[in-house]
Every structure is written in C-alpha cells, then in structure tokens.
Write an enzyme that holds these catalytic residues in place. Structure first.
Site, PDB file in Angstrom:
ATOM      1  N   SER A   1       0.958  -1.055  -0.075  1.00 60.22           N
ATOM      2  CA  SER A   1      -0.058   0.106  -0.090  1.00 60.22           C
ATOM      3  C   SER A   1       0.882   1.326   0.048  1.00 60.22           C
ATOM      4  CB  SER A   1      -1.010  -0.014   1.141  1.00 60.22           C
ATOM      5  OG  SER A   1      -0.120   0.314   2.518  1.00 60.22           O
TER       6      SER A   1
ATOM      7  N   LYS B   1      -0.080  -0.219  15.737  1.00 61.22           N
ATOM      8  CA  LYS B   1      -1.419  -0.638  16.096  1.00 61.22           C
ATOM      9  C   LYS B   1      -2.045  -1.847  15.330  1.00 61.22           C
ATOM     10  CE  LYS B   1      -4.315   2.451  12.960  1.00 61.22           C
ATOM     11  NZ  LYS B   1      -5.265   3.325  12.995  1.00 61.22           N
ATOM     12  N   ASP B   2      -1.492  -2.252  14.531  1.00 62.50           N
ATOM     13  CA  ASP B   2      -1.952  -3.384  13.644  1.00 62.50           C
ATOM     14  C   ASP B   2      -1.169  -4.645  14.331  1.00 62.50           C
ATOM     15  OD1 ASP B   2      -3.360  -1.865  11.746  1.00 62.50           O
ATOM     16  OD2 ASP B   2      -1.535  -2.119  10.389  1.00 62.50           O
TER      17      ASP B   2
ATOM     18  N   ARG C   1     -13.767   1.601  17.272  1.00 64.58           N
ATOM     19  CA  ARG C   1     -13.409   2.629  18.161  1.00 64.58           C
ATOM     20  C   ARG C   1     -13.990   3.981  17.860  1.00 64.58           C
ATOM     21  NH1 ARG C   1      -9.802   6.493  18.049  1.00 64.58           N
ATOM     22  NH2 ARG C   1      -9.110   5.657  15.983  1.00 64.58           N
ATOM     23  N   ARG C   2     -13.700   4.329  16.428  1.00 62.27           N
ATOM     24  CA  ARG C   2     -14.300   5.681  16.117  1.00 62.27           C
ATOM     25  C   ARG C   2     -15.800   5.759  15.919  1.00 62.27           C
ATOM     26  NH1 ARG C   2      -9.961   5.368  11.830  1.00 62.27           N
ATOM     27  NH2 ARG C   2      -8.122   6.141  12.632  1.00 62.27           N
TER      28      ARG C   2
ATOM     29  N   ARG D   1     -13.934   0.415   4.102  1.00 52.23           N
ATOM     30  CA  ARG D   1     -12.609  -0.206   3.807  1.00 52.23           C
ATOM     31  C   ARG D   1     -11.976   0.460   2.684  1.00 52.23           C
ATOM     32  NH1 ARG D   1     -10.699  -5.418   4.648  1.00 52.23           N
ATOM     33  NH2 ARG D   1      -8.785  -4.790   3.957  1.00 52.23           N
TER      34      ARG D   1
ATOM     35  N   ASN E   1      -7.708   1.840   1.185  1.00 51.88           N
ATOM     36  CA  ASN E   1      -6.543   2.583   1.435  1.00 51.88           C
ATOM     37  C   ASN E   1      -6.995   3.973   1.587  1.00 51.88           C
ATOM     38  OD1 ASN E   1      -6.475   3.930  -0.928  1.00 51.88           O
ATOM     39  ND2 ASN E   1      -5.561   2.541  -1.923  1.00 51.88           N
TER      40      ASN E   1
ATOM     41  N   THR F   1      -8.628   5.889  -1.380  1.00 53.31           N
ATOM     42  CA  THR F   1     -10.037   5.334  -1.686  1.00 53.31           C
ATOM     43  C   THR F   1     -11.028   5.811  -0.874  1.00 53.31           C
ATOM     44  OG1 THR F   1      -9.087   3.324  -2.567  1.00 53.31           O
ATOM     45  CG2 THR F   1     -11.236   3.107  -1.879  1.00 53.31           C
ATOM     46  N   ARG F   2     -10.709   5.899   0.460  1.00 56.48           N
ATOM     47  CA  ARG F   2     -11.681   6.397   1.783  1.00 56.48           C
ATOM     48  C   ARG F   2     -11.989   8.104   1.166  1.00 56.48           C
ATOM     49  NH1 ARG F   2     -10.405   3.316   7.480  1.00 56.48           N
ATOM     50  NH2 ARG F   2      -9.685   1.313   6.595  1.00 56.48           N
TER      51      ARG F   2
ATOM     52  N   CYS G   1      -7.570  -5.323  18.128  1.00 57.91           N
ATOM     53  CA  CYS G   1      -7.277  -3.861  17.536  1.00 57.91           C
ATOM     54  C   CYS G   1      -8.873  -3.459  16.989  1.00 57.91           C
ATOM     55  CB  CYS G   1      -6.357  -3.850  16.299  1.00 57.91           C
ATOM     56  SG  CYS G   1      -6.648  -4.904  15.141  1.00 57.91           S
TER      57      CYS G   1
END
Length: 325
Positions: free
Chosen positions: A13, A81-82, A129-130, A147, A149, A152-153, A240
C-alpha cells in the site's frame, strides 16, 4: 567490499511503502547501510471483508512476520496499532521511532467540522472505536463502516457518497495530505487507538547486526507511551477491532518526566462508556496500563466490549457515560 543491504519487508500500500521508505532512509542516514524494500502481500490486502470480520488483529502482519522467520527479509516496519498485543516468539521490536501525531482527523465536504455536519450526515470509518465514540457524541450522524486505502476512503467524500470520513492524522501526514483535513479531532471527543501514529520496526531476536543498526531509530518517550497504551489493550483482552481507546503523553512531573495515560471503552451504539486516567513514571509504563485496565474492568468495560454489533445502518444514539474523568 560493499556493505550488504538490509532487506525490509513491507506491504504494497502507498502508506506502508511511505512508512517503510522513511525507516529505510533513516537507517541509511544513521549507519550508511543501504536498505532495499521487499514487497509482501498480506491477508488484509487481498480480502474485501471488514477488518473486524477477519479477526482484526494480525491480518496485516502475519505474512510479513513469516518472511522474517524464513530469512527472506531482515526487518519489517509495521503500523504499531496493527500488531497483536502478544509478543511473537523469535522476533523483537528492535526500534520504536518518534511518533507522528496520534489524533484522528476528519475529512469532510465543504470544509465542515464534526460539529458542523448536519444530523443525518453519513460519516465513514473502518474502526469500531471511532464508530462508538462518534455515536457517543450524540450528533445524530449516520456512522458507517468502510474499507480501502487512504485515497480510496477520501475519494468517497468528494464527489462521493459520504459526507465525511475519519482517518488517522498520522497516515495523512506521512502521505503529505494534511491539506485535506477539515478538523483534527480533540482526544477529549475522540480518544485515539492504542499505538496510533507509531511505527514498530521488527527483526529476528538472534540477528545482532540488524538490531545494532536499528538502535539509532529508537525514541524512548514514544516506546513508553505505546507500551502503556498497549498494556491497557492487552489487559482488557481486546484486539485492535474492539472499541477501546488509549492515549499516553509524556508530561513534566514534580520528579521529572512522567506518563499521563487515558483510556476508554465505549459501547458500539454510543449509549454507554467507561473512561479513566492514571499518571506515573515512564519506567512503569506497562504497570500503568494494566492498572488502568483493571479500573475500567471494575467499572463494566468487559460488558461494553461483549455487547453485540449493532446494524451497520443504525444511527448514533445519545451520549452516555459512567464516568467523566
């Protein structure tokens, strides 16, 4: 005789490549040793399912770690965090570089902030979480899972089908896209994920050469903060993809630098939450995280994490909290 290059395993990515190249350049600048990137495809890259459906933890790192074990690469760079909270036998986190801004960021149409979005506006995010914390604000927003990258978002906002998306500010900063941010969210509103904005540089435990070359990248303050946050997550026995937030900062105390750690667990529908904070020495980061997790569990965090998923189309409900700490 030329110095052999280090082989750095990375996802393909754009963000992963950017982060990995930053680490590669830092290694070369500090040691003079060249670094070559080795592209690795992970489960999270090939699946179209939501991260929570994939099991969340580890979907972006398992294949890269296998390449380390097999000796196909010498080191790997992960978004911290992953990573699963449990250590990986035979591997070591040799360096935690200085952290980017860990806060969340809003990218909204017409330059709007979160509070300016009209009720019923559709906000996309990939993190439970968000979802939970935005619903808890009681703004009447329709928070939906997405979903893809970063590009894309963001493309789903203008001229797309969403009014806004929420992303990690660190990723936008590393990609040079902070100009798209319409609001950086205050942690008092939306507390970041454990280790958000931090990188983890991993190698084989018995690889003394690579460990020595990675040592100059270590940032002690960042590691202490992340250890505290991740210890909270581990003690809560949450992955996570759980609606858990934790954020530690280094502050000036009476006896020198100290950690100020905040954490929260929020019901996915936003109807309830437990929050807490603790302060202590940097050298006790892990113990601080465990202590805060124990407090949250005493106040009902396990029940909030065990609550069933609510329908994806459901609107946020009113805010609720058992604590205002």
């Amino acid at each position: 005789m030329s110095t052999p290059a280090l082989r750095l395993g990375t996802r393909r990515s754009r963000l992963a490549l950017t982060q990995s190249q930053w680490v590669a350049d830092a290694i070369t600048a500090a040691t003079g040793v060249p670094v070559e990137l080795v592209h690795i495809v992970t489960e999270g890259d090939v699946s179209t399912a939501a991260i929570a459906q994939l099991g969340g933890t580890g979907v972006f790192v398992t294949a890269i770690r296998q390449a380390l074990h097999d000796g196909r690469v010498d080191l790997a760079v992960h978004s911290y965090k992953d990573l699963p909270t449990a250590p990986e036998p035979g591997l070591v986190l040799a360096a935690v570089p200085v952290r980017e801004d860990p806060r969340d960021a809003l990218v909204a149409r017409d330059g709007l902030t979160l509070g300016e979005l009209p009720p019923g506006s559709t906000v996309g995010t990939g993190a439970p979480r968000r979802v939970a914390q935005i619903r808890a604000l009681g703004l009447g927003l329709d928070v939906v899972p997405i979903r893809g990258n970063v590009d894309t978002r963001m493309a789903r906002v203008v001229p797309g089908d969403l009014d806004a998306v929420v992303l990690a500010r660190a990723g936008l900063a590393r990609l040079g896209r902070t100009d798209a941010i319409t609001e950086t969210l205050d942690p008092l509103q939306v507390l970041p994920a454990p280790a958000q904005g931090a990188l983890a540089v991993e190698c084989r435990e018995d690889d003394a050469r690579t460990r020595e070359l990675l040592a100059p990248l270590e940032h002690a303050g960042t590691r202490a903060c992340v250890v505290a946050e991740r210890s909270t997550l581990a003690a809560l026995e949450a992955g996570c993809s759980a609606p858990v937030a934790a954020y530690a900062e280094v502050a000036d105390g009476e006896d020198g630098p100290e950690l100020y750690l905040r954490a929260s667990v929020t019901a996915l529908d936003g109807s309830d939450a437990v929050r807490g904070s603790v302060t202590g020495p940097l050298g006790e980061a892990a113990a601080l995280g465990r202590a805060l997790a124990a407090e949250l569990l005493d106040r009902g965090a396990a029940e909030l994490m065990a609550a069933p998923q609510i329908p994806e189309h459901a609107l946020s409900q009113g805010p609720g909290s058992r604590s205002t700490r």
